[in-house]
Design a protein around this motif. Structure first.
Motif, PDB file in Angstrom:
ATOM      1  N   LEU A   7       0.861  -1.189   0.000  1.00 29.13           N
ATOM      2  CA  LEU A   7       0.000   0.000   0.000  1.00 29.13           C
ATOM      3  C   LEU A   7       0.890   1.231   0.000  1.00 29.13           C
ATOM      4  O   LEU A   7       1.709   1.403   0.915  1.00 29.13           O
ATOM      5  N   TYR A   8       0.755   2.085  -1.037  1.00 25.88           N
ATOM      6  CA  TYR A   8       1.619   3.273  -1.096  1.00 25.88           C
ATOM      7  C   TYR A   8       0.808   4.561  -1.046  1.00 25.88           C
ATOM      8  O   TYR A   8       1.199   5.583  -1.625  1.00 25.88           O
ATOM      9  N   LYS A   9      -0.296   4.512  -0.317  1.00 21.21           N
ATOM     10  CA  LYS A   9      -1.106   5.721  -0.106  1.00 21.21           C
ATOM     11  C   LYS A   9      -1.821   5.569   1.225  1.00 21.21           C
ATOM     12  O   LYS A   9      -2.265   4.462   1.567  1.00 21.21           O
ATOM     13  N   ALA A  10      -1.973   6.683   1.958  1.00 27.48           N
ATOM     14  CA  ALA A  10      -2.702   6.611   3.236  1.00 27.48           C
ATOM     15  C   ALA A  10      -4.181   6.349   2.951  1.00 27.48           C
ATOM     16  O   ALA A  10      -4.743   6.877   1.992  1.00 27.48           O
ATOM     17  N   VAL A  28       4.094   1.549   2.538  1.00 25.94           N
ATOM     18  CA  VAL A  28       5.320   2.288   2.188  1.00 25.94           C
ATOM     19  C   VAL A  28       4.938   3.710   1.790  1.00 25.94           C
ATOM     20  O   VAL A  28       3.785   3.983   1.463  1.00 25.94           O
ATOM     21  N   ASP A  29       5.940   4.608   1.801  1.00 24.49           N
ATOM     22  CA  ASP A  29       5.644   6.015   1.485  1.00 24.49           C
ATOM     23  C   ASP A  29       5.519   6.251  -0.006  1.00 24.49           C
ATOM     24  O   ASP A  29       4.784   7.123  -0.459  1.00 24.49           O
ATOM     25  N   ASP A  30       6.301   5.516  -0.796  1.00 22.62           N
ATOM     26  CA  ASP A  30       6.325   5.757  -2.248  1.00 22.62           C
ATOM     27  C   ASP A  30       6.895   4.518  -2.932  1.00 22.62           C
ATOM     28  O   ASP A  30       7.144   3.500  -2.272  1.00 22.62           O
ATOM     29  N   SER A  45       7.360 -10.531  -2.776  1.00 22.48           N
ATOM     30  CA  SER A  45       6.297 -11.516  -2.527  1.00 22.48           C
ATOM     31  C   SER A  45       4.894 -10.945  -2.720  1.00 22.48           C
ATOM     32  O   SER A  45       3.908 -11.682  -2.672  1.00 22.48           O
ATOM     33  N   ALA A  46       4.770  -9.635  -2.971  1.00 14.55           N
ATOM     34  CA  ALA A  46       3.441  -9.014  -3.041  1.00 14.55           C
ATOM     35  C   ALA A  46       2.655  -9.490  -4.259  1.00 14.55           C
ATOM     36  O   ALA A  46       3.188  -9.596  -5.365  1.00 14.55           O
ATOM     37  N   GLU A  47       1.366  -9.777  -4.022  1.00 14.83           N
ATOM     38  CA  GLU A  47       0.468 -10.139  -5.132  1.00 14.83           C
ATOM     39  C   GLU A  47      -0.362  -8.941  -5.579  1.00 14.83           C
ATOM     40  O   GLU A  47      -0.961  -8.947  -6.654  1.00 14.83           O
ATOM     41  N   GLY A  48      -0.453  -7.913  -4.691  1.00 16.06           N
ATOM     42  CA  GLY A  48      -1.255  -6.726  -5.016  1.00 16.06           C
ATOM     43  C   GLY A  48      -0.504  -5.451  -4.698  1.00 16.06           C
ATOM     44  O   GLY A  48       0.415  -5.439  -3.864  1.00 16.06           O
ATOM     45  N   LEU A  49      -0.933  -4.374  -5.387  1.00 20.78           N
ATOM     46  CA  LEU A  49      -0.303  -3.057  -5.224  1.00 20.78           C
ATOM     47  C   LEU A  49      -1.423  -2.031  -5.259  1.00 20.78           C
ATOM     48  O   LEU A  49      -2.249  -2.050  -6.187  1.00 20.78           O
ATOM     49  N   LEU A  50      -1.490  -1.136  -4.255  1.00 19.33           N
ATOM     50  CA  LEU A  50      -2.578  -0.150  -4.229  1.00 19.33           C
ATOM     51  C   LEU A  50      -2.043   1.229  -3.854  1.00 19.33           C
ATOM     52  O   LEU A  50      -1.299   1.358  -2.875  1.00 19.33           O
TER      53      LEU A  50
END
Ligand SMILES: NC(=O)c1ccc[n+]([C@@H]2O[C@H](COP(=O)([O-])OP(=O)(O)OC[C@H]3O[C@@H](n4cnc5c(N)ncnc54)[C@H](O)[C@@H]3O)[C@@H](O)[C@H]2O)c1
Ligand SMILES: O=C(O)[C@H](O)CO
Length: 324
Positions: A7-10, A28-30, A45-50
């Motif tokens: 997750l790269y957004k609050a 994470v921040d960015d 290992s991440a399967e998703g990114l948002l």
């Protein structure tokens, strides 16, 4: 075991809880190379990114061999290398529809603020300049019954046409790659080629996605075709406009004013010439920035990622060919 996501957004607390119910979340921040290196195992290992507003390209995908779905908190996805994602079988999800009405409101705000010089004269009041009856040097121009041209007659363009037609009795022109029957039938919008739209519109409103085809679509030649009294509005993406050509057109009187929510470089540098021009209203990319809509976009992005990683995609997918 729950799938892992980056997750790269609050997110609001309840939406973060929803995400954490389904996934193991690394915040994470960015997506800078330094951040990726710092969290190398989580990225691997991440399967998703948002998240939103960060570049997602082949270099990043190399570091994420397990990635199955990305979810952006935006409708625009020009910061994603869609071909690279599709080649790797990675879904790209986005948030159309939930922000459409809010962005159309922002565009109408720009139309009104530029035509009536609302910010400029409000500043004069604050500076103590309202010391008697105001004269023509404070006047603006009418919006109602003027012709509004829309370039990019998609979801947001249609919502803008509705406002212009019903709210302000404006004839609506539009340019698109094909006819938009709903715009024509509901809002009496008239299809025309771009040169005709530029020549006849009092307000030229651009809400195009950024693609190789639309990059610098508006330059010296296009501003020269507009009326000297025309007002140019852009809420699509900054690089759709050659910003130096726009500055030149505003300075020379080729066009009357501009209302801009997006810029070639964001944040707009404080020394940009645009900020020195009284006939420019510059907003900090707030098209969708209301509490309600930003919440709905984040909720949509969370649900999109859950659907994508559970194999239940029915909407909001940019590259559905991955599913076949
Ligand atoms: N300022 C903001 O905060 C903000 C908010 C939301 C969206 N946007 C931008 O607005 C864009 C449009 O959003 P939408 O939801 O209306 O998308 P949409 O896909 O519904 O509409 C885009 C329209 O542009 C048309 N188009 C694309 N290339 C074209 C070209 N070369 N010539 C003519 N028409 C062309 C498409 O056919 C489509 O009808 C987004 O891609 C995003 O870049 C900005
Ligand atoms: O594309 C979008 O949704 C807006 O520009 C917000 O990033």
């Amino acid at each position: 075991m729950k799938p892992s996501v980056i997750l790269y957004k609050a997110l609001p607390d309840d939406l973060l809880a929803r995400l954490e119910h389904h996934f193991t979340v690394t915040r994470v921040d960015d997506l800078s190379p330094e951040t990726v290196a710092q969290h190398a195992d989580a990225f691997a290992s991440a399967e998703g990114l948002l998240g939103s507003s960060e570049k997602v390209d082949s270099a990043l995908l190399e570091k994420m061999p397990g990635l199955r779905a990305t979810s952006t908190v935006s409708v625009g996805y020009d910061n994603f290398d869609v071909d690279a994602l599709t080649q790797r079988g990675i879904l790209l999800m986005h948030t159309p529809t939930v922000l459409t009405e809010t962005v159309a409101d922002t565009m109408m705000t720009l139309v009104l603020a530029t035509a009536r010089r609302a910010l400029e004269v409000a500043d004069r009041v604050k500076n103590g300049e309202w010391t008697g009856s105001i004269g023509p040097d404070w006047f603006g121009i009418d919006v109602h019954h003027k012709t509004l041209g829309i370039v990019g007659m998609g979801r947001i363009g249609l919502a803008l046409a509705q406002r212009a037609h019903f709210g302000f009795s404006m004839p609506v022109l539009y340019n698109a790659r094909s006819h938009h029957r709903e715009a024509e039938e509901r809002f009496n919008a008239r299809y025309c080629d771009l040169d005709t739209l530029l020549a006849e519109s009092d307000f030229v409103c651009v809400v195009l996605p950024l693609t190789e085809e639309t990059r610098h679509k508006f330059g010296k030649a296009q501003f020269a075709r507009m009326k000297n009294s025309a007002i140019f509005i852009n809420a699509g993406r900054g690089p759709v406009v050659d910003e130096q050509a726009l500055i030149d057109a505003l300075k020379s009187g080729e066009i009357h004013a501009a209302g801009l929510d997006v810029f070639e470089q964001e944040p707009l540098p404080a020394d940009s010439e645009l900020l020195k021009l009284p006939n420019v209203v510059a907003l900090p990319h707030i098209g969708s920035a209301t509490h309600e809509t930003r919440y709905n976009m984040a909720a949509c992005a969370v649900d999109n990622l859950i659907d994508a990683l559970q194999g239940k995609v029915e909407k909001n997918c940019v590259n559905p060919q991955v599913l076949k």
